[in-house]
Design a protein around this motif. Structure first.
Motif, PDB file in Angstrom:
ATOM      1  N   CYS A 128     -52.269  47.920 -28.449  1.00 29.88           N
ATOM      2  CA  CYS A 128     -51.268  46.873 -28.261  1.00 29.88           C
ATOM      3  C   CYS A 128     -51.946  45.588 -27.824  1.00 29.88           C
ATOM      4  O   CYS A 128     -53.076  45.602 -27.315  1.00 29.88           O
ATOM      5  N   ARG A 129     -51.276  44.472 -28.044  1.00 33.18           N
ATOM      6  CA  ARG A 129     -51.836  43.175 -27.661  1.00 33.18           C
ATOM      7  C   ARG A 129     -51.559  42.865 -26.190  1.00 33.18           C
ATOM      8  O   ARG A 129     -52.449  42.421 -25.469  1.00 33.18           O
ATOM      9  N   MET A 130     -50.305  43.050 -25.767  1.00 29.31           N
ATOM     10  CA  MET A 130     -49.919  42.735 -24.399  1.00 29.31           C
ATOM     11  C   MET A 130     -48.566  43.342 -24.091  1.00 29.31           C
ATOM     12  O   MET A 130     -47.845  43.783 -24.999  1.00 29.31           O
ATOM     13  N   CYS A 131     -48.232  43.382 -22.793  1.00 27.41           N
ATOM     14  CA  CYS A 131     -46.967  43.973 -22.343  1.00 27.41           C
ATOM     15  C   CYS A 131     -46.300  43.041 -21.336  1.00 27.41           C
ATOM     16  O   CYS A 131     -46.978  42.294 -20.618  1.00 27.41           O
ATOM     17  N   PHE A 132     -44.959  43.106 -21.292  1.00 27.81           N
ATOM     18  CA  PHE A 132     -44.189  42.292 -20.364  1.00 27.81           C
ATOM     19  C   PHE A 132     -43.107  43.139 -19.701  1.00 27.81           C
ATOM     20  O   PHE A 132     -42.659  44.139 -20.263  1.00 27.81           O
ATOM     21  N   TYR A 133     -42.702  42.663 -18.543  1.00 22.43           N
ATOM     22  CA  TYR A 133     -41.561  43.273 -17.868  1.00 22.43           C
ATOM     23  C   TYR A 133     -40.289  42.932 -18.649  1.00 22.43           C
ATOM     24  O   TYR A 133     -40.145  41.840 -19.183  1.00 22.43           O
TER      25      TYR A 133
END
Length: 367
Positions: free
Chosen positions: A291-296
């Protein structure tokens, strides 16, 4: 009618099903034919209700019936809609949900009202290109969600719904100001570890909101500022996704580590290893492993009939330009979303304000 592919194959193309057709005659007259059912075209009617809205009505609904009665109609519908037979579905709850959908959709006999929807406007700062996505929703099958960006948030609005969360509601909401840094793969396999990280971010979000509210009550005439809010620059995307409750495979409002706005890896294609925690269910095991990135984020869940809706914590996972996921923390479930590649003519909103107004209107229909 554009139908999603059979569950759980989110990367397959959309399916197309004619519902009615119009024959233009001389002197601006026309005839309308209903295409619903399996006995060929038959007499129908179209009425223009108002701007951007029209209704269809079948004048020969007996053409929708089958010789084998409702049982044959249900089995045929199941084969077309789900690509399987009733014997293939062992889960009792899933059988119940499928039967509910058949009863609900078949009662209208192609007598429907249509309202125009716009595709979301795009901006160079957006995390990915907005648009329509096919998503897995547990026993509800695949549903269509519209991803749009709204400043520091991203929203996922349901275009098709289910008995829990109807169309028009915001199934997920992403807080682009709170990035989540996932642990290494081995640690990520622990649901408790992921839950701890997300809930910490949720508490941080709560504290920041409280500080803003307290600042607004100081009465000094100045707007309160978030202590962690970075200056918005050209590389900082903005996205907002609504949440979902008991209508999805997982609902959640996951907290993300208080990190600055999205960084270069999102554009550079770099990724980090990703695996679902043990105990998190997924309709599709063929999800990306980087994955590239994660957010809340938060997900909207509710009981049947959209009862007791609530937003719960979750994690938004950006895989690539055309796929993202959401882990519903409370449901211990995972939704995988893949971009709809079908093109639609004349679907752009005339202005950002027109798009926002459309979102409010479709949400109000089911609120």
């Amino acid at each position: 009618m554009y139908l999603p592919p059979h569950d759980p194959h989110v990367d397959d193309p959309m399916r197309f099903k004619p519902l009615f057709r119009v024959h233009l005659m001389e002197r601006k007259s026309a005839t309308v034919e209903c295409m619903y059912g399996h006995r060929g075209p038959h007499n129908g009617h179209i009425q223009i209700v108002k701007k951007d809205e029209f209704s269809t009505k079948c004048n020969q609904t007996d053409h929708h019936r089958m010789s084998g009665g409702r049982q044959e109609e249900f089995r045929t519908w199941l084969r077309e809609e789900w690509g399987r037979t009733l014997e293939d579905i062992f889960h009792e709850h899933m059988q119940e949900l499928i039967l509910m959908k058949f009863i609900y959709t078949s009662q209208y006999d192609n007598c429907l009202t249509y309202r125009r929807i716009y595709l979301p406007p795009s901006h160079p700062d957006d995390l990915i290109r907005p648009g329509l996505f096919k998503g897995t929703y547990g026993s509800h099958g695949l549903e269509i969600v519209m991803l749009s960006f709204h400043g520091k948030r991203a929203r996922g609005t349901k275009i098709t719904g289910d008995p829990n969360i109807p169309a028009g509601q915001q199934t997920v909401e992403i807080d682009l100001m709170h990035r989540i840094q996932l642990p290494d793969v081995e640690s990520l396999r622990s649901f408790n570890e992921l839950s701890r990280i997300v809930l910490e971010v949720r508490e941080q979000v709560r504290q920041e909101q409280q500080q803003q509210e307290d600042g607004a009550e100081d009465g000094d005439g100045r707007a309160p500022q978030s202590p962690r809010e970075p200056q918005r620059g050209p590389a900082q995307p903005s996205v907002e996704l609504p949440a979902e409750k008991g209508g999805g495979p997982a609902d959640g409002e996951a907290a993300a580590a208080a990190a600055p706005a999205p960084e270069q890896p999102a554009q550079s294609g770099q990724g980090q290893p990703f695996v679902l925690p043990v105990g998190v269910s997924s309709r599709n095991e063929d999800y990306p492993r980087t994955c590239r990135m994660c957010f809340y984020g938060t997900g909207l869940i509710a009981g049947h009939g959209f009862t007791s809706p609530e937003r719960t914590p979750g994690v938004f996972i950006l895989f690539d330009e055309d796929r993202f996921g959401f882990i519903w923390l409370e449901l211990k479930s995972f939704s995988l979303y893949s971009r709809v590649r079908a093109t639609f003519r004349n679907a752009e909103a005339p202005s950002p304000q027109a798009f926002e107004e459309m979102l409010k209107n479709i949400q109000s229909l089911t609120s």
